[in-house]
Design an enzyme around this catalytic site. Structure first.
Site, short mmCIF file in Angstrom:
data_model
loop_
_atom_site.label_atom_id
_atom_site.label_comp_id
_atom_site.label_asym_id
_atom_site.label_seq_id
_atom_site.Cartn_x
_atom_site.Cartn_y
_atom_site.Cartn_z
N ASP A 29 47.39 61.74 6.46
CA ASP A 29 47.10 60.55 7.26
C ASP A 29 47.96 60.60 8.52
O ASP A 29 49.18 60.50 8.43
CB ASP A 29 47.40 59.30 6.44
N ARG A 65 47.42 58.55 11.25
CA ARG A 65 47.18 57.35 12.05
C ARG A 65 48.48 56.70 12.51
O ARG A 65 49.48 56.74 11.80
CB ARG A 65 46.36 56.34 11.24
#
Length: 251
Positions: free
Chosen positions: A174, A176
């Site tokens: 991830d 983000r």
């Protein structure tokens, strides 16, 4: 062709709708609010819509508009936020940090729960009376982009789970980042917020940024044979939090 002379009325109208959030390293230009009537299950609900653009320097309204005319922003991605009710001053507000999902949000793909989560969180905000949906445009595929997400889907069709597929393509699970979204949130509101999420990383991002956090509301649903493994992977591999009953279900 770059236009350098702008009508004074145009500049005046836009200046009143553009807020500059300076972060020291760069500037975030926040434009809005703009009245946005939305069809939500057959009912017209009016939100206030903002969009933001990150730049490397702080400049005046006319200068930034002049630059925009020479940049093809249609080929870049900008994030935005839908605000409902008295979001700026209400005692309690729901917020959702929603990562763009081209396949789920637009096409209604059943491989994930993203489209369901987007619409459901909009309904929750309206029912609550105050809140905001942050739509984060550079978060496709947990931050790997649409083309890479397509390749990850191919791996998933051949036995890889979501995490394994991203790692096999050379990405982190991830990637983000919520920094700019939280800066925009702080520019719009200083009171505590309740976050609609199952993802503890989003909670951590708000806490680490010093945003007052009142609590969390889970958001599970639209489970089917197509996304059951995907949702189970979110819990088992990505640490997503189950709902109060301890199950990821539609009850």
């Amino acid at each position: 062709m770059t236009v350098t002379n702008f009508d004074e009325k145009v500049i005046s109208l836009l200046e009143n709708k553009i807020q500059v959030i300076s972060t020291g390293e760069k500037a975030i230009y926040l434009v809005g609010p703009i009245k946005l009537p939305v069809n939500l299950d057959g009912e017209t609900v009016t939100f206030k819509w903002y969009c933001w653009l990150s730049c490397k320097e702080v400049e005046g309204t006319e200068k930034i508009i002049e630059k925009l005319s020479s940049i093809n922003l249609a080929e870049l991605q900008q994030s935005s936020v839908l605000v409902y009710g008295d979001f700026e001053y209400s005692d309690d507000a729901l917020i959702r940090m929603h990562s763009i999902c081209h396949t789920g949000d637009i096409f209604g793909s059943k491989r994930c729960d993203c489209g369901f989560q987007l619409k459901q969180s909009m309904k929750m905000v309206v029912e609550h009376g105050s809140g905001a949906i942050f739509y984060l445009a550079n978060h496709e595929g947990r931050g790997i982009g649409l083309f890479s997400k397509a390749m990850a889907y191919i791996l998933q069709e051949n036995g890889y789970d979501t995490v394994e597929a991203n790692l096999s393509l050379g990405f982190e699970d991830d990637v983000r980042n919520y920094d700019d979204a939280i800066r925009v949130l702080k520019a719009l509101r200083s009171n505590p917020v309740t976050l609609i999420t199952n993802n503890p990383r989003k909670l951590d991002a708000l806490r680490d940024a010093g945003m007052p956090l009142k609590g969390r509301v889970p958001l599970w649903g639209d489970i089917s044979e197509y996304n059951k493994k995907y949702l189970e992977t979110k819990v088992a591999r990505a640490g997503h939090l189950r709902d109060r009953e301890g199950e990821c279900n539609n009850d």
